[in-house]
Design a protein around this motif. Structure first.
Motif, PDB file in Angstrom:
ATOM      1  N   LEU A 195      15.255  -7.432 104.850  1.00 13.63           N
ATOM      2  CA  LEU A 195      14.277  -7.591 103.765  1.00 13.63           C
ATOM      3  C   LEU A 195      13.887  -9.057 103.593  1.00 13.63           C
ATOM      4  N   SER A 196      12.643  -9.294 103.157  1.00 15.46           N
ATOM      5  CA  SER A 196      12.204 -10.657 102.838  1.00 15.46           C
ATOM      6  C   SER A 196      11.357 -10.610 101.580  1.00 15.46           C
ATOM      7  N   MET A 197      11.243 -11.776 100.940  1.00 11.17           N
ATOM      8  CA  MET A 197      10.521 -11.856  99.675  1.00 11.17           C
ATOM      9  C   MET A 197       9.269 -12.708  99.864  1.00 11.17           C
ATOM     10  N   PHE A 198       8.170 -12.286  99.238  1.00 13.59           N
ATOM     11  CA  PHE A 198       6.893 -13.000  99.389  1.00 13.59           C
ATOM     12  C   PHE A 198       6.229 -13.191  98.030  1.00 13.59           C
ATOM     13  N   ILE A 199       5.374 -14.222  97.983  1.00 11.99           N
ATOM     14  CA  ILE A 199       4.512 -14.442  96.814  1.00 11.99           C
ATOM     15  C   ILE A 199       3.154 -13.812  97.126  1.00 11.99           C
ATOM     16  N   VAL A 200       2.692 -12.953  96.225  1.00  8.75           N
ATOM     17  CA  VAL A 200       1.436 -12.222  96.452  1.00  8.75           C
ATOM     18  C   VAL A 200       0.395 -12.621  95.414  1.00  8.75           C
ATOM     19  N   ASP A 201      -0.832 -12.859  95.907  1.00  9.56           N
ATOM     20  CA  ASP A 201      -1.969 -13.120  95.023  1.00  9.56           C
ATOM     21  C   ASP A 201      -2.530 -11.767  94.586  1.00  9.56           C
ATOM     22  N   MET A 202      -2.371 -11.427  93.314  1.00 12.62           N
ATOM     23  CA  MET A 202      -2.745 -10.085  92.853  1.00 12.62           C
ATOM     24  C   MET A 202      -4.258  -9.873  92.856  1.00 12.62           C
ATOM     25  N   ALA A 203      -5.048 -10.976  92.957  1.00 16.01           N
ATOM     26  CA  ALA A 203      -6.514 -10.842  92.963  1.00 16.01           C
ATOM     27  C   ALA A 203      -7.037 -10.491  94.353  1.00 16.01           C
ATOM     28  N   ASP A 204      -6.181 -10.493  95.372  1.00 11.88           N
ATOM     29  CA  ASP A 204      -6.625 -10.162  96.730  1.00 11.88           C
ATOM     30  C   ASP A 204      -7.148  -8.722  96.756  1.00 11.88           C
ATOM     31  N   PRO A 205      -8.327  -8.499  97.357  1.00  9.71           N
ATOM     32  CA  PRO A 205      -8.882  -7.132  97.377  1.00  9.71           C
ATOM     33  C   PRO A 205      -7.991  -6.124  98.110  1.00  9.71           C
ATOM     34  N   ALA A 206      -7.028  -6.599  98.916  1.00  8.78           N
ATOM     35  CA  ALA A 206      -6.128  -5.669  99.607  1.00  8.78           C
ATOM     36  C   ALA A 206      -4.996  -5.186  98.696  1.00  8.78           C
ATOM     37  N   VAL A 207      -5.011  -5.659  97.435  1.00 10.49           N
ATOM     38  CA  VAL A 207      -4.009  -5.196  96.460  1.00 10.49           C
ATOM     39  C   VAL A 207      -4.732  -4.308  95.444  1.00 10.49           C
ATOM     40  N   GLU A 208      -4.303  -3.047  95.356  1.00 12.50           N
ATOM     41  CA  GLU A 208      -4.934  -2.148  94.383  1.00 12.50           C
ATOM     42  C   GLU A 208      -3.911  -1.789  93.297  1.00 12.50           C
ATOM     43  N   VAL A 209      -4.309  -2.013  92.040  1.00 11.51           N
ATOM     44  CA  VAL A 209      -3.402  -1.765  90.913  1.00 11.51           C
ATOM     45  C   VAL A 209      -3.914  -0.558  90.129  1.00 11.51           C
ATOM     46  N   ARG A 210      -3.061   0.456  89.980  1.00  7.01           N
ATOM     47  CA  ARG A 210      -3.462   1.639  89.203  1.00  7.01           C
ATOM     48  C   ARG A 210      -2.505   1.822  88.028  1.00  7.01           C
ATOM     49  N   PRO A 211      -2.980   1.616  86.790  1.00  9.01           N
ATOM     50  CA  PRO A 211      -2.095   1.764  85.628  1.00  9.01           C
ATOM     51  C   PRO A 211      -1.568   3.194  85.458  1.00  9.01           C
ATOM     52  N   LEU A 212      -0.332   3.303  84.948  1.00  5.81           N
ATOM     53  CA  LEU A 212       0.277   4.609  84.658  1.00  5.81           C
ATOM     54  C   LEU A 212       0.338   4.762  83.134  1.00  5.81           C
ATOM     55  N   ARG A 213      -0.014   5.943  82.626  1.00  4.21           N
ATOM     56  CA  ARG A 213       0.025   6.116  81.169  1.00  4.21           C
ATOM     57  C   ARG A 213       1.389   6.669  80.758  1.00  4.21           C
ATOM     58  N   GLN A 214       1.947   6.052  79.691  1.00  2.00           N
ATOM     59  CA  GLN A 214       3.283   6.451  79.235  1.00  2.00           C
ATOM     60  C   GLN A 214       3.192   7.408  78.049  1.00  2.00           C
ATOM     61  N   ILE A 215       4.349   7.968  77.677  1.00  2.00           N
ATOM     62  CA  ILE A 215       4.411   8.926  76.573  1.00  2.00           C
ATOM     63  C   ILE A 215       3.924   8.312  75.256  1.00  2.00           C
ATOM     64  N   SER A 216       4.087   6.978  75.128  1.00  2.00           N
ATOM     65  CA  SER A 216       3.686   6.301  73.893  1.00  2.00           C
ATOM     66  C   SER A 216       2.174   6.073  73.842  1.00  2.00           C
ATOM     67  N   GLY A 217       1.459   6.396  74.934  1.00  2.47           N
ATOM     68  CA  GLY A 217       0.017   6.141  74.981  1.00  2.47           C
ATOM     69  C   GLY A 217      -0.306   4.804  75.623  1.00  2.47           C
ATOM     70  N   GLU A 218       0.699   3.925  75.752  1.00  2.22           N
ATOM     71  CA  GLU A 218       0.460   2.625  76.364  1.00  2.22           C
ATOM     72  C   GLU A 218       0.464   2.747  77.887  1.00  2.22           C
ATOM     73  N   SER A 219      -0.047   1.699  78.536  1.00  2.19           N
ATOM     74  CA  SER A 219       0.044   1.622  80.002  1.00  2.19           C
ATOM     75  C   SER A 219       0.690   0.301  80.351  1.00  2.19           C
ATOM     76  N   GLY A 220       1.996   0.262  80.249  1.00  2.00           N
ATOM     77  CA  GLY A 220       2.709  -0.998  80.486  1.00  2.00           C
ATOM     78  C   GLY A 220       2.967  -1.244  81.962  1.00  2.00           C
ATOM     79  N   PHE A 221       3.023  -0.150  82.752  1.00  2.00           N
ATOM     80  CA  PHE A 221       3.293  -0.370  84.173  1.00  2.00           C
ATOM     81  C   PHE A 221       2.352   0.399  85.084  1.00  2.00           C
TER      82      PHE A 221
END
Ligand SMILES: Cc1cc2nc3c(=O)[nH]c(=O)nc-3n(C[C@H](O)[C@H](O)[C@H](O)COP(=O)(O)OP(=O)(O)OC[C@H]3O[C@@H](n4cnc5c(N)ncnc54)[C@H](O)[C@@H]3O)c2cc1C
Length: 412
Positions: A195-221
């Motif tokens: 295993l290795s660890m890297f720093i990732v630029d989250m604004a890179d178009p190759a990174v797609e972020v999809r929020p998950l909705r929680q029981i509380s109605g929030e989307s924390g992760f």
């Protein structure tokens, strides 16, 4: 043993008059900048993130951000005693910087400890001042407790690494600028060794972020997908194929942050809040309630002592070992106790609150998130395993694949 380096070398024996003057300046800052912040100002949504950035920027301008980190990397260059003084004075306030908990509790110490000088100079100042927010990308659909079994692949291509795979439960990815990711760089060796660890630029178009909705109605992760993400070779954090020992250090920082810091569990003030609520509701003469509140108060004190023990270990130059697991487990059990007492106090309002929300809504929200504290950062069972094996000296869990290459281990 991993040691903590690169912190300010300011002497621990601080002149008490100087410390008192520092406390006074912190008090003035909080009076000027935090009056009016309430419990809802700590939310981990987009509004919460922008509030956190502004607050942290003001904190940094006043010299109270990254208190023990070196000045050349954006810190205040002060001592652990200053950090303790800041924590003590700020404890009763609802600081709006909870969305920075992972940035500051986990990613910042990792950059400081394992980053190259160039990485520390490039990333630490903005992280400390809240200009950039960071997230942690370990868990995957097939690798949570067994995070060393993860499948996200990083393949070298010239001066870059190419990353493909999926992460899940990534807190705050939707408002983060950077992330620390663990990926498999060698599938042909046992799982911990590739295993290795890297720093990732989250604004890179190759990174797609999809929020998950929680029981509380929030989307924390979120779910995070990498599709041919190209990472420059100089964004490798720590040594190649040494990602597991870095991951262990980061998990310890996380456990300490959740279990001994504020980390979403509320500070020492929670039992005091509930005592006040009991008085307001006229329940403070009920012997059962009084006993439960006294028990909470005692547990919070224990949490405080565990936290002090860990901070002292860090000040002595050690990354906390199994005491991080003790702190994390204790913090999770405390959260459950807070949940039970608060629900007992608010009664039916915890299930059906009026239009103004009030205490019922506030504590119901906490109740719905309390179970997550037993899961995030390693579940209660996993902490018990660590304590059993590393504190009590019980036999290790059997693992027939300990010496088998990751690619040869059967999986779904
Ligand atoms: C609020 C929250 C925030 C989170 N934020 C992040 C984040 O920012 N970044 C990130 O990478 N991850 C994050 N996570 C994910 C978290 O680290 C994982 O959920 C956790 O490690 C458990 O993994 P899992 O969900 O895959 O459960 P599993 O590993 O599938 O476990 C399922 C059950 O089996 C039990 N179990 C598993 N192995 C053992 C064992 N060896 N012995 C005994 N019992 C066992 C577990 O205790 C659990 O009850 C977050 C989770 C939560 C709840």
């Amino acid at each position: 043993m991993i040691t903590v380096d690169n912190m300010s070398d300011a002497s621990e024996s601080v002149d008490p008059a100087e410390l008192e003057e520092f406390r006074g300046r912190v008090r003035d800052f909080l009076d000027a900048n935090c009056a009016g912040w309430g419990e809802d100002s700590t939310r981990r949504d987009d509004d919460g993130a922008s509030r956190a950035r502004s607050f942290q920027s003001a904190l940094s301008a006043a010299g109270f951000a990254g208190i023990t980190y070196q000045r050349e990397f954006g810190g205040a260059g002060l001592s652990n005693a200053h950090q303790e003084a800041y924590d003590e004075v700020s404890a009763p306030w609802h600081l709006p910087n909870l969305p920075l908990a992972i940035s500051h509790g986990m990613c910042l110490p990792m950059l400081n400890q394992f980053g190259t000088d160039a990485q520390r100079a490039d990333f630490m100042p903005d992280c400390i001042s809240g200009q950039s927010i960071w997230c942690q990308m370990f868990s995957e659909p097939g690798a949570g407790s067994d995070v060393a079994g993860l499948s996200t692949r990083a393949v070298r291509d010239g001066e870059q690494w190419v990353l493909n795979g999926q992460k899940v439960w990534t807190s705050g990815a939707h408002y983060s600028d950077f992330g620390i990711v663990v990926a498999r760089t060698r599938p042909d060796v046992p799982k911990h060794q590739g295993l290795s660890m890297f720093i990732v630029d989250m604004a890179d178009p190759a990174v797609e972020v999809r929020p998950l909705r929680q029981i509380s109605g929030e989307s924390g992760f979120n779910e995070v997908f990498f599709t041919d993400l190209h990472i420059p070779a100089d964004k490798l954090l720590g040594d190649l194929n040494q990602g597991w020992s870095l991951a262990v250090a980061m998990l310890m920082f996380e456990r300490v942050s959740i279990g001994a810091g504020r980390g979403g569990l509320g500070g020492e003030r929670v039992s005091q809040n509930l005592i006040t609520l009991a008085r307001e509701l006229g329940r403070d003469a009920d012997p059962r309630i009084r006993q439960a509140l006294a028990d909470l108060w005692i547990r919070e004190r224990i949490k405080g002592f565990i936290g002090r023990r860990i901070r002292d270990a860090v000040a002595a130059g050690r990354v906390p070992g199994p005491e991080g697991s003790i702190a994390k487990l204790n913090g999770a059990l405390l959260a459950r106790a807070i949940r039970d007492v608060s629900m007992e106090l608010v009664g039916p309002a915890g299930q059906a609150w009026g239009p103004d929300g009030g205490a019922g809504e506030r504590w119901a929200t906490f109740c719905l998130s309390a179970a997550g504290i037993s899961i995030a950062g390693g579940t209660d069972e996993v902490q018990r395993n660590i304590i059993g094996e590393r504190v009590l000296g019980l036999p290790r869990e059997p693992n027939p694949f300990r010496d088998t290459a990751w690619e040869d281990v059967p999986r779904n």
